[in-house]
Design an enzyme around this catalytic site. Structure first.
Site, mmCIF file in Angstrom:
data_model
loop_
_atom_site.group_PDB
_atom_site.id
_atom_site.type_symbol
_atom_site.label_atom_id
_atom_site.label_comp_id
_atom_site.label_asym_id
_atom_site.label_seq_id
_atom_site.Cartn_x
_atom_site.Cartn_y
_atom_site.Cartn_z
ATOM 1 N N SER A 8 0.865 -1.193 0.000
ATOM 2 C CA SER A 8 0.000 0.000 0.000
ATOM 3 C C SER A 8 0.891 1.228 0.000
ATOM 4 O O SER A 8 2.100 1.129 0.196
ATOM 5 C CB SER A 8 -0.877 0.024 1.262
ATOM 6 O OG SER A 8 -0.102 0.423 2.379
ATOM 7 N N ASP A 9 0.313 2.396 -0.192
ATOM 8 C CA ASP A 9 1.083 3.600 0.108
ATOM 9 C C ASP A 9 0.920 3.872 1.608
ATOM 10 O O ASP A 9 0.176 3.179 2.314
ATOM 11 C CB ASP A 9 0.656 4.787 -0.766
ATOM 12 C CG ASP A 9 1.799 5.809 -0.896
ATOM 13 O OD1 ASP A 9 2.701 5.812 -0.040
ATOM 14 O OD2 ASP A 9 1.786 6.615 -1.839
ATOM 15 N N TRP A 10 1.610 4.871 2.078
ATOM 16 C CA TRP A 10 1.695 5.149 3.510
ATOM 17 C C TRP A 10 0.284 5.283 4.126
ATOM 18 O O TRP A 10 -0.429 6.238 3.844
ATOM 19 C CB TRP A 10 2.494 6.438 3.720
ATOM 20 C CG TRP A 10 2.781 6.782 5.141
ATOM 21 C CD1 TRP A 10 1.917 7.329 6.036
ATOM 22 C CD2 TRP A 10 4.013 6.608 5.835
ATOM 23 N NE1 TRP A 10 2.519 7.496 7.237
ATOM 24 C CE2 TRP A 10 3.826 7.068 7.146
ATOM 25 C CE3 TRP A 10 5.266 6.112 5.475
ATOM 26 C CZ2 TRP A 10 4.833 7.051 8.101
ATOM 27 C CZ3 TRP A 10 6.272 6.093 6.435
ATOM 28 C CH2 TRP A 10 6.051 6.559 7.727
#
Ligand code: BGC
Length: 768
Positions: free
Chosen positions: A298-300
């Site tokens: 995922s992104d952050w």
């Protein structure tokens, strides 16, 4: 979708079957497909090791692999060691102390039940300690071999600090220079972006992920992030599937084909389903159609953000959506803690967890971490080695684009130019020239523009340096008088303008992309001296330079050129090397033209010089239809300030005699398109020869031009060569009305030249 799955959460017993039958069938098909990937790989020794390990793992340990913990920017928090020991962490990020990394690996390998080593991620975006030009600048080199070398330098320096996985390359096509992250992208075109993506992946990963100087790469942000509405970072994207496939997905597909180890899901909402929960992207396209066998991170905290988007009601539902959509690992969030419950109550099949853990372990085996998880920095070249600095300088050198050179002010003649006024907020800005995303960059290695000029000009040349403005954003003109005096006393003025690194990058979008602060006023002030003025622009994006272009004699656009930027700029200024950079993105005249890009559609009313008029030239009381009725702006026309692919040189190049090997080809055949290029000027120089193609009629409308090839060629004065491009009919394929890949028979135009405005044209036909 949301309601369907909420029902699932409340229901006891087997999970997905309680969703709508259509949905359940789709997911079952997807899961069986995922199993197929591992079946295909079953004979592979790595796959056998993965399966053997997976067979010993508890569900908790598998879910542990799906967690990437933030190890902070200094010492990792104490609990991290305990979590690693307990098998609750698969990866960490933001730790670049090799001793601490080795210690955490020791805990993972020696003290956790199954001894599974850690992935250590970091944003190594354009260099580690030695900083290369921003990726947009690297794209301006049009030199994939050089970009590959730069990525290897970055990989090697990062590896020596314990990093084994970079969150790069960013392969988001973007046509919006307001977007701060355009700095990290290779620009507006899918073909050039794909070439740069492949080069960076090769550079980071090499042929052997387990080698000491290679690290895993990550193609991000899947997908569409670069189309954020109005260039506002994180904003919604609406991209029709056909456009998605024909433009935005291409560099991601090229990344899969190049063997990229990982993908990162985007923060953004794509057509109503945020990418982090988007099954269509991650299951149908990435796994099913492309057969990707790495893992998706995922992104952050973007799993949690699914509820902020309004797709889910909270972290539990977000964990469901993201994991079943295909996000194998959660970066820096806590939503995946819910996976334990979701599996326990049957909402999520253990197959989802197995598939994710398998994808992650596969990469760990390929990285050789199970064989040797520790890093010995002495095995790698030192930071800032001669080779690293040379690659950084060459990349900066080839990234610089000469946009204007009136009265032949450049190159500066050593000996003739006895004094130079070096003026501006970015002449002596060792940090700012590095650009965005340089957490680990070593500012002490920076060679600034002022340094570069001083080093090259020679002791007989007087340099007068006036910063003139504390920052590019400053509005104060207190030092303008001093700047004017320096200009008056000197033979030539070199102005270092642009924007600091803080003005581009993530969450740093701008609505106005003129030179910020009082820089335009500074230009006009200095102009009063009547001396030749060269503007060197350092920036993380295209700027609208319309308001200064006529007040300077030359413009060198140097992007944020990195550690060796100043040395490279000086070499171009003094003509040690002729500039060879070409724009990887269109430069608009005005912000209101955005999006403006070369591969636009023709429209039913294409503009031309005859059908357009400027607002100042409209006759009083002119009737509505008096000029054309075509697609242009009354105040900006339809042309950019500088087109994609544009860039001048100190020599001149002539293109002539375009030809095709045959007049017609059938599907499966190749045609050669060639033209002669001659250096008709006085100095040796490199030119990027570009091939553009137009498919005149398609079952969906086709762009007026598409880039289909490029080659950088070096020629001595008077030297000529024939540059050839091979085009296979597959290269002409596009996604048609039903979103399948097709090549249609019909007429094509091809152009070869030095920019997307190339005029030399030839036609050929593809037959049934
Ligand atoms: C960015 C990613 C980056 C990640 C880790 C996010 O905010 O969007 O591109 O890799 O942070 O630092």
């Amino acid at each position: 979708m949301r309601r369907t799955c909420r029902t699932v959460f409340n229901a006891p017993g087997p999970n997905l079957l309680r969703c709508s039958p259509v949905f359940a069938a789709a997911v079952a098909a997807i899961l069986s497909m995922t199993a197929n990937i591992s079946e295909v790989l079953a004979d592979d020794p790595v796959e056998q090791r993965v399966n053997a390990l997976l067979g010993q793992m508890s569900i908790e340990e598998k879910i542990g692999q799906m967690r990437q913990a933030n190890a902070g920017y200094g010492n990792p928090p104490d609990y991290l060691g305990d979590d690693i020991r307990a098998g609750r962490v698969g990866a960490i990020l933001n730790l670049v102390d090799v001793d601490v990394v080795n210690e955490l690996q020791r805990i993972a390998v020696e003290e956790s039940r199954l001894g599974i080593p850690l992935l250590v991620g970091r944003d190594v975006i354009h260099g580690f300690k030695t900083i290369l030009p921003i990726p947009l600048g690297q794209a301006a080199t049009w030199n994939p071999e050089l970009v590959e070398k730069g990525a290897r330098v970055a990989a090697s320096e990062a590896a020596s600090h314990g990093v084994n996985w970079t969150f790069a390359p960013m392969v988001d096509v973007t046509r919006d220079p307001r977007w701060g992250r355009i700095a990290e992208s290779p620009g507006e075109d899918p073909f050039l972006t794909s070439a740069m993506a492949v080069a960076m992946i090769r550079g980071f990963q090499g042929d052997d992920l387990a080698a000491a100087d290679t690290i895993a790469a990550c193609a991000k942000h899947f997908a569409g992030y670069g189309a954020a509405e109005s260039g506002r970072d994180y904003a919604t994207t609406n991209i029709p599937e056909n456009e998605l496939r024909n433009v935005y997905l291409k560099p991601f597909k090229a990344s899969v084909d190049a063997g990229v180890a990982t993908f990162m899901a985007s923060f953004s909402d794509l057509n109503g389903v945020p990418a982090t929960g988007n099954r269509f992207l991650m299951r149908q396209i990435l796994r099913d159609e492309w057969g990707f066998d790495g893992f998706v991170v995922s992104d952050w905290d973007s799993v949690h953000q699914l509820s902020v988007h309004g797709l889910t009601e909270g972290d539990r539902e977000s964990a469901y959506e993201a994991s079943t959509a295909g996000v194998d690992m959660e970066m820096a969030g806590k939503a995946y803690e819910h996976l334990h419950d979701l599996v326990a109550d049957g909402s999520i099949s253990t197959d989802v967890i197995d598939a994710a853990a398998r994808n992650i372990l596969r990469i760990k085996f390929l990285l050789g971490l199970f064989d040797d998880p520790y890093v010995d920095p002495d095995e790698l070249p030192p930071i800032g080695s001669e080779h690293a600095l040379q690659v950084a300088k060459q990349t900066a050198l080839e990234s610089i684009v000469l946009l204007r050179n009136e009265i032949g002010v450049l190159p500066l003649q050593k000996g003739k130019v006895k004094s130079i006024a070096v003026i501006g907020p970015l002449a002596e800005a060792p940090y700012e020239q590095l650009g965005t995303w340089i957490f680990d960059g070593d500012v002490s290695l920076s060679v600034t523009g002022l340094d570069g000029i001083q080093n090259l000009a020679g002791k007989d040349t007087k340099i007068r340096y006036v910063r003139a403005m504390p920052t590019s954003r400053s509005r104060a003109d207190v030092q303008f008088e001093e700047a004017l005096e320096a200009a008056q006393q000197s033979d030539v003025v070199v102005l270092f303008l642009g924007e600091e690194s803080i003005l581009s990058g993530e969450a740093h979008s701008r609505a106005d992309i003129n030179l910020p602060g009082a820089q335009a006023e500074l230009v006009r002030e200095v102009r009063k001296a009547g001396k030749p003025v060269v503007a060197v622009i350092l920036a993380g994006r295209p700027l609208t330079l319309t308001n200064i272009v006529d007040d300077v004699d030359a413009i060198l656009f140097a992007w944020h050129p990195g550690t060796m930027g100043g040395a490279a700029i000086a070499e171009v200024l003094f003509g040690v090397e002729s500039p060879s950079g070409k724009l990887p993105v269109t430069f608009p005249r005005m912000v209101g033209q955005i999006p403006i890009y070369f591969a636009q559609k023709n429209t039913g009313k294409p503009p031309s010089p005859e059908t357009t008029v400027h607002i100042d030239d409209i006759d009083p009381f002119a009737p509505q239809t008096s000029f054309g009725m075509t697609a242009f702006h009354l105040d900006a026309g339809y042309r950019p300030l500088w087109e994609f692919g544009f860039g001048l040189s100190y020599t001149s190049f002539e293109y002539r005699d375009i030809a095709t090997s045959v007049a017609e080809i059938r599907a499966g055949e190749t045609i050669t398109i060639s033209a002669e290029l001659k250096n008709t000027g006085g100095v040796p120089a490199s030119e990027t020869v570009q091939l553009y193609v137009r498919d005149l009629v398609g079952n969906v409308t086709r762009p007026v031009r598409e880039l289909k090839g490029f080659r950088k060629v070096r020629l001595d004065p008077g030297e000529a060569t024939r540059v050839e491009f091979q085009l296979h009919t597959d290269d002409l394929a596009f996604f048609g009305r039903d979103n399948t890949l097709i090549v249609e028979p019909g007429e094509f135009h091809a152009w070869i030249g030095g920019s997307s405005d190339a005029e030399l044209r030839v036609s050929f036909r593809v037959l049934e």
